[in-house]
Structures are given as structure tokens and as C-alpha cells.
Enzyme design. Structure first.
Site, PDB file in Angstrom:
ATOM      1  N   GLU A   1     -10.549 -15.096 -46.390  1.00 15.74           N
ATOM      2  CA  GLU A   1      -9.153 -14.753 -46.655  1.00 15.74           C
ATOM      3  C   GLU A   1      -8.282 -15.952 -46.342  1.00 15.74           C
ATOM      4  OE1 GLU A   1      -5.691 -12.291 -44.324  1.00 15.74           O
ATOM      5  OE2 GLU A   1      -7.667 -11.355 -44.416  1.00 15.74           O
TER       6      GLU A   1
ATOM      7  N   ARG B   1       0.572 -18.563 -45.284  1.00 14.09           N
ATOM      8  CA  ARG B   1       1.451 -18.929 -44.168  1.00 14.09           C
ATOM      9  C   ARG B   1       1.794 -20.416 -44.175  1.00 14.09           C
ATOM     10  NH1 ARG B   1      -1.263 -15.909 -38.907  1.00 14.09           N
ATOM     11  NH2 ARG B   1      -1.537 -13.844 -39.848  1.00 14.09           N
TER      12      ARG B   1
ATOM     13  N   THR C   1      -1.775 -12.247 -45.702  1.00 23.60           N
ATOM     14  CA  THR C   1      -0.351 -12.320 -45.357  1.00 23.60           C
ATOM     15  C   THR C   1       0.512 -12.257 -46.621  1.00 23.60           C
ATOM     16  OG1 THR C   1      -1.073 -13.850 -43.609  1.00 23.60           O
ATOM     17  CG2 THR C   1       1.259 -13.383 -43.722  1.00 23.60           C
TER      18      THR C   1
ATOM     19  N   LYS D   1      -6.191  -2.285 -43.208  1.00 22.81           N
ATOM     20  CA  LYS D   1      -6.389  -3.256 -42.142  1.00 22.81           C
ATOM     21  C   LYS D   1      -5.688  -2.734 -40.890  1.00 22.81           C
ATOM     22  CE  LYS D   1      -3.937  -7.197 -41.982  1.00 22.81           C
ATOM     23  NZ  LYS D   1      -3.552  -8.629 -42.112  1.00 22.81           N
TER      24      LYS D   1
END
Length: 210
Positions: A43, A47, A70, A130
Site C-alpha cells: 500500500e 502522504r 490514505t 480497516k
């Protein structure tokens, strides 16, 4: 309609390295190190300014199924999929992001921290979420407490988990896979220590399959 199933993408992997990569220059060597260590999925978090190019490079590597993490907006989801993301992971639950991922035909795993958030995800037709941030929220005790009234829900706990906790999480039948950043921390990437990333990944893969 629930959309593509994350289990189809994450099945068999059980381990999800969560990567925050500061520069696209390291994407190729990082993909090499992860695959050499036996990782099957990764993943790439959105960011950093180079996240999109990192994702594109790693997705083109061929040895990994790469997703975007994210992801907070539909526009980010669109850019991630265009860069090669095969799945999308969100820090929280957002109906617009879920709808965009369905439109794009990619699995989405939204983050949840409470029973109320989990109920919203289930109402949206999702059965994989998640748990984030897993360890600060109480770790396995919290995961089991949430799983009990919602049988059939699958969790990808992420946040504060390290190698010492991996096996315990994976032993729980409600856990589909575990996400973690300890295999490729910022310090490893800053000094280009890809051999250490390979070693830590291999160790984690071994723990996840025993």
C-alpha cells in the site's frame, strides 16, 4: 451492490506493507526489496508529493499488487487508479470515496474506529474494513469486541502494529490481513537500506505463514 471484493485482491497475502515513500527515486529499489522478501501486496500512502509517481513505478514493477492508501477524496481515488492502484485504502469511511471506487471498479477498504462507523460501512454494502489506528484503539481486544456483534466482517488492522504482534492478529479468524510500516520505515528509506527492508519483509512473511 457491494463492488469488487478486497479479499480477491488480498487473498493469500495476509501481510500489507504500508509505505510512505518520500521520493520516487526509491520506488524501484523498494519494490525489488519487498518482492525479494516475499511480499505480494503493498500500500502506497498518498502522504507525500511523489506518492502518485511512486505508485506508478511500483505498479509497473510487476511483482506486487499495489494499492493506494490514505485516500481521502474521490479525486485522489481517481488519480490513484490512473496510476495503477489495484485497491484503495482510506483512513476513515467516506461515502463519496466508496462510490467513486465502485465506479472505477476497484476494491475499497475504509477505515473505522467505532461500531457506528462499522455500521455505516456495512450499510454501504462493504464487509471488509480497516481498523485504524489499531493498537492505540486497544488492539485485538477492540477488534474482537467489534467483530462479535458483526459476524462475517473482515478486518485489516493497521496502526502501531509491529512484528511482535503480527502472528496474534493473523490468528484471529476475523482478520483478513495486517497492515504495517515496520518493514520499510522512513529511516530505512532515507538511508537507502533496502537489504534491511528485504530482511524485515522476509521475517514478516515467515511469521504470517506459520
Amino acid at each position: 451492490m457491494s463492488g469488487p471484493d478486497p479479499a480477491t485482491t488480498l487473498a493469500g497475502a495476509r501481510l500489507l506493507p504500508v509505505l510512505t515513500v518520500p521520493s520516487a527515486a526509491g520506488a524501484g529499489p523498494l519494490a525489488d526489496a519487498l518482492t525479494a522478501g516475499g511480499a505480494r501486496c503493498a500500500e502506497v500512502t498518498f502522504r507525500t508529493p511523489d506518492a502518485e509517481q511512486v505508485l506508478k513505478t511500483m505498479a509497473a514493477h510487476g511483482g506486487l499488487t499495489v494499492g493506494a492508501g490514505t485516500v481521502r477524496t474521490p479525486e485522489q481515488a481517481e488519480r490513484a487508479v490512473a496510476a495503477g492502484a489495484r485497491f484503495v485504502v482510506c483512513p476513515g469511511f467516506d461515502e463519496e470515496v466508496v462510490a467513486k471506487c465502485r465506479e472505477l471498479g476497484v476494491p475499497v477498504v475504509p477505515g473505522i474506529a467505532t461500531a457506528t462507523e462499522l455500521m455505516h460501512a456495512l450499510k454501504a454494502g462493504l464487509d471488509t474494513v480497516k481498523l485504524f489506528p489499531a493498537e492505540p484503539l486497544g488492539g485485538l481486544r477492540t477488534l474482537r469486541a467489534l467483530a462479535a456483534p458483526f459476524p462475517g466482517t473482515r478486518f485489516v488492522p493497521t496502526g502501531g502494529i509491529d512484528a511482535s504482534r503480527l502472528a496474534a492478529y493473523l490468528a484471529d479468524p476475523a482478520v483478513l490481513a495486517v497492515g504495517g510500516s515496520w518493514m520499510a520505515r522512513a529511516a530505512h528509506l532515507e538511508r537507502g537500506d533496502y537489504e534491511e527492508i528485504r530482511r524485515l519483509t522476509a521475517e514478516a512473511v515467515e511469521r504470517s505463514t506459520t
